[in-house]
Design an enzyme around this catalytic site. Structure first.
Site, PDB file in Angstrom:
ATOM      1  N   CYS A 104     -34.610  36.401 -45.449  1.00 59.85           N
ATOM      2  CA  CYS A 104     -33.225  36.786 -45.702  1.00 59.85           C
ATOM      3  C   CYS A 104     -33.093  38.295 -45.694  1.00 59.85           C
ATOM      4  CB  CYS A 104     -32.760  36.230 -47.048  1.00 59.85           C
ATOM      5  SG  CYS A 104     -33.738  36.840 -48.434  1.00 59.85           S
ATOM      6  N   CYS A 107     -35.209  40.326 -48.083  1.00 62.01           N
ATOM      7  CA  CYS A 107     -36.567  40.640 -47.629  1.00 62.01           C
ATOM      8  C   CYS A 107     -36.580  41.928 -46.819  1.00 62.01           C
ATOM      9  CB  CYS A 107     -37.122  39.493 -46.780  1.00 62.01           C
ATOM     10  SG  CYS A 107     -37.323  37.943 -47.671  1.00 62.01           S
ATOM     11  N   ASP A 510     -29.187  67.243 -10.342  1.00 70.32           N
ATOM     12  CA  ASP A 510     -30.306  68.140 -10.070  1.00 70.32           C
ATOM     13  C   ASP A 510     -30.668  67.969  -8.595  1.00 70.32           C
ATOM     14  OD1 ASP A 510     -32.507  69.868 -10.574  1.00 70.32           O
ATOM     15  OD2 ASP A 510     -33.809  68.121 -10.744  1.00 70.32           O
ATOM     16  N   ASP A 690     -34.335  64.601 -13.342  1.00 70.95           N
ATOM     17  CA  ASP A 690     -35.634  63.940 -13.424  1.00 70.95           C
ATOM     18  C   ASP A 690     -36.714  64.750 -14.121  1.00 70.95           C
ATOM     19  OD1 ASP A 690     -36.156  65.860 -11.363  1.00 70.95           O
ATOM     20  OD2 ASP A 690     -37.826  64.608 -10.717  1.00 70.95           O
ATOM     21  N   ASP A 694     -34.641  69.236 -17.254  1.00 70.14           N
ATOM     22  CA  ASP A 694     -33.328  68.583 -17.325  1.00 70.14           C
ATOM     23  C   ASP A 694     -33.071  67.931 -18.685  1.00 70.14           C
ATOM     24  OD1 ASP A 694     -32.560  69.191 -14.679  1.00 70.14           O
ATOM     25  OD2 ASP A 694     -33.765  67.524 -13.920  1.00 70.14           O
TER      26      ASP A 694
END
Length: 793
Positions: A104, A107, A510, A690, A694
């Site tokens: 529950c 917990c 980019d 990438d 960046d």
């Protein structure tokens, strides 16, 4: 303390053996415990200031397994940790655990509060539905075994979140759901057959004796459905009520229990109506919906820990003489060579040393067409070699592979709750409260005017207005849209992406590795010192070893294992190191030789501040760049190119792609500043990049996309990942996002309209309970089927 309480353990509720005396004082009262284990657990809970756990728990705790407490030290071994522990920044690590014994919300609260107190723990997250626990900790401040022992101290069973353990947990969840569904189905059919006789008897006449008998049989068959199959509804409702929230399981539970006990009373007292058939049908229909939802969740769990099933258990290791030895995959190390035969799964990330073949990368990219691979090209773990053997230089294994990286990103995405879902949850909670108030008012009205109909009309109101469709309207559509985008090559990591894609004004790109292939090759070397071409390239390769930037890939194959030390990467500028006691720099001219007037297109190499060579690279445009950018411009999205490369190179790329707004020699800070300036003017900005350089702008954009070959840190800070490298996935994603928004609007309109129309009909007494159950389930089914249209990519 009464006798009944003394006979059972206060912690685990098991019988206390004769002569056992292990009391613990809890909130001023001595409570009995059955063994020293439960005494230790309860003492740990109380001493930690967490005694409230016993007030909020809905089920008894498990008795701790004392034998396992002696073996936690094994989880401090690096060889054991590699399957479930990830290294983060600095000394911090993140352990992914599965916890047995969670029943529950109390917990979850107990676990998070208790473990957070440990000095090495910085963050704890527990998912009560999957039993997964993410713990961020600093190994320098305490061992992982202490965390395991701490969890064991409060009665939970920690285990690594490995493939085997996860699959065992999912199988167990599936078996339990099937058992509940099967019993509900059997009970519904049996009660339904009896109900036909009862309804027929009411129409054509039936003796009171036979009516009582048939009602008793219905009671018998409906009871397992109510007290076993429907238990998850009661548990969820009780947890919600304790935490002061209203969910749709509250009216569902009230309707089931109210109809059942009213029917029991009618059976005993020979009352006018029983609803055992409606209760059984209602429960069965709800369980079917939830079982299908669970199965869909399991199938969509790409990152739920299935890597062991995707990778082979062994690999063919090769030595310098091409002698092949089949060894367990865990014995393979980076830098070694493996041979992958046709039809086999590639076990590692790496690049091809020898061979030519077609590789199926659909697992990672969603692209069904095989990709040609030849010498020097990269391959990824989990992909399948098609035609001919490949000899592969291993660069990454296990958790360091691209497959594992994508899995972690999907796991991160599963923890996100999109704004639309959060709004729907809040609306649903208010709606449940309104339904309960209206149902009470309806009951009072009919009790005063026609008391014999008050109960079944109230049941119909509770059932027919259950906000299942309202709660499903948004998340089901978003899940379907996310799966659609993944098949199209875009992996969604953050929950806001789909909504934001429909509002874009500007897309910033980019250059290297984004608009270009990101696989530059050495076009020309101009030497200015004593070093020859091969020596220049070998030194450059040594400096770039271990770097994931696309420029580093241009020097693969030139390594001669030169002794280069103190290598440091300088974001957006280059790399530096020491060689033969001299400082070596490689990168942009402004970084290597600030006072020089060298060609800005060149990569410059200098030793001790003396120019050694200029290296010119060539990088081809992506075939998908031009059509993708044209499609975005057709959608009235402004395109801009921001690059740290030389002006001549950037202008050349911009001219090829018809980009009017392009900037060169832009630092990471300048990229972020430009994006922020656009945002200040009201633009919604998408950033596609990438590299490590960046990362700032990816974090600052409204929605960010990292390329498939991006560095790990770039992928971590991006909102989505372009799996296939096909930029045309971006306009497709925008189109799919608009479709998802349209379907969400349709679903919400239908869900609200259905409830608004059905409520007065039920309140007027025109909808019997069984018809209400059918209508509610049909409403939810319509929402789901409408959302599944998004799966037709």
């Amino acid at each position: 303390m009464n006798q009944a309480a003394e006979e059972r353990c206060y912690h685990c509720q098991l019988d206390i053996p004769a002569g056992a005396d292990f009391p613990v004082e809890i909130e001023g009262t001595l409570q009995p415990m059955c063994c020293v284990g439960c005494q230790a657990v309860a003492s740990a809970i109380v001493s930690g200031g967490l005694a409230q756990f016993y007030q909020y728990r809905s089920e008894s705790a498990d008795r701790p397994d004392e034998d396992k407490q002696q073996s936690w030290a094994v989880y401090d071994l690096p060889e054991v940790q590699q399957d479930f522990v990830l290294s983060m920044e600095g000394e911090e690590k993140q352990a992914q655990l599965l916890l047995g014994g969670i029943t529950c919300a109390a917990c979850v609260w107990l676990i998070e509060q208790h473990v957070q107190r440990l000095p090495q723990v910085s963050k704890v997250r527990v998912n009560s539905s999957t039993h997964r626990c993410w713990i961020s900790y600093d190994e320098s401040k305490g061992a992982l075994s202490e965390i395991f022992a701490s969890l064991s101290d409060i009665g939970f069973r920690p285990q690594p979140a490995t493939d085997e353990n996860q699959n065992r947990l999912l199988d167990d969840e599936n078996r339990k759901a099937l058992r509940r569904l099967s019993i509900a189905g059997l009970g519904m059919m049996q009660v339904g057959m009896v109900a036909i006789a009862l309804y027929g008897g009411e129409m054509f006449g039936i003796s009171e004796q036979w009516q009582g008998y048939l009602r008793f049989v219905s009671w018998l068959f409906a009871s397992p459905v109510v007290f076993y199959s429907a238990v998850p509804f009661y548990q969820a409702a009780w947890r919600a009520i304790k935490t002061r929230h209203l969910v749709m399981d509250v009216p569902v539970s009230i309707a089931i229990l109210l109809a059942y006990f009213a029917s029991v009373w009618a059976t005993i007292s020979n009352g006018p109506d029983v609803y055992f058939d409606s209760v059984s049908m209602f429960t069965f229909l709800l369980l079917i919906g939830r079982y299908l939802e669970m199965r869909a969740r399991h199938r969509a769990g790409f990152a739920a820990g299935n890597l062991a099933q995707l990778l082979p258990p062994t690999a063919h290791r090769c030595d310098e003489d091409k002698n092949i030895e089949t060894v367990p995959l865990k014995l393979i190390k980076p830098g070694e060579t493996v041979m992958v035969m046709s039809g086999e799964t590639i076990p590692c990330d790496g690049y091809v040393l020898e061979g030519r073949s077609q590789v199926d990368e659909s697992l990672l990219t969603g692209e069904s067409m095989a990709v040609a691979k030849t010498v020097g090209q990269t391959v990824a773990a989990g992909t399948v070699n098609g035609e001919s053997p490949l000899w592969i230089k291993v660069s990454a294994l296990g958790d360091n592979t691209r497959l594992s990286s994508i899995s972690r990103l999907v796991a991160q995405a599963e923890q996100e709750k999109p704004a639309q879902v959060a709004i729907a949850d809040r609306v649903s909670a208010y709606f449940v409260a309104a339904v309960l108030l209206i149902a009470s008012a309806v009951f009072l009205f009919w009790w005063q005017h026609k008391p014999e109909d008050a109960l079944w009309i109230t049941l119909s109101v509770l059932v027919v207005t259950c906000p299942c469709a309202l709660s499903l309207a948004t998340p089901v559509a978003l899940t379907a849209a996310t799966n659609r985008l993944r098949r199209q090559g875009l992996l969604i990591v953050k929950g806001h992406v789909i909504e934001t894609l429909t509002k874009l004004d500007r897309a910033v790109f980019d250059k290297t590795g984004t608009l270009t292939e990101g696989q530059p090759t050495v076009e020309k070397v101009v030497c200015h010192g004593e070093l020859e071409n091969d020596d220049v390239l070998s030194l450059a390769a040594a400096l770039e070893r271990g770097n994931s930037h696309p420029i580093a890939k241009a020097f693969r194959g030139f390594e001669q294992h030169l002794d280069v030390g103190d290598v440091q990467s300088h974001t957006g500028a280059g790399v530096s190191g020491t060689w033969k006691g001299k400082e070596v720099r490689l990168g942009r001219a402004a970084f290597v030789l600030p006072a020089s007037t060298l060609d800005t297109r060149a990569i410059v190499l200098a030793v001790d501040g003396q120019l050694v060579a200029e290296i010119f690279l060539a990088d081809a445009l992506r075939a998908s760049a031009a059509p993708a950018l044209n499609a975005l411009q057709d959608d009235n999205i402004h395109i801009e190119l921001l690059s740290g490369d030389a002006t001549a190179t950037v202008c050349h790329i911009a001219e090829q792609l018809n980009i009017r707004d392009a900037s060169a020699m832009v630092s990471p800070e300048e990229k972020l500043a430009k994006v922020q300036s656009y945002q200040e003017h009201g633009d919604i900005v998408m950033m596609v990049g990438d590299g490590i350089n960046d990362v700032p702008v990816l974090s600052g954009a409204d929605v960010s996309v990292a390329m498939s070959g991006a560095s790990d840190i770039a992928q971590t800070h991006a909102d989505s990942l372009l799996l296939s490298g096909d930029l045309q996935a971006l306009p497709r994603a925008i189109e799919s996002s608009f479709l998802a928004r349209k379907i969400i609007a349709q679903n919400m309109t239908w869900a609200i309209a259905y409830n608004v129309l059905a409520l007065p009909l039920a309140a007027a007494g025109w909808v019997p309970p069984y018809a209400a159950a059918i209508g509610m389930s049909a409403s939810s089914l319509i929402v789901v089927l409408n959302a599944l249209r998004l799966n037709k990519a």
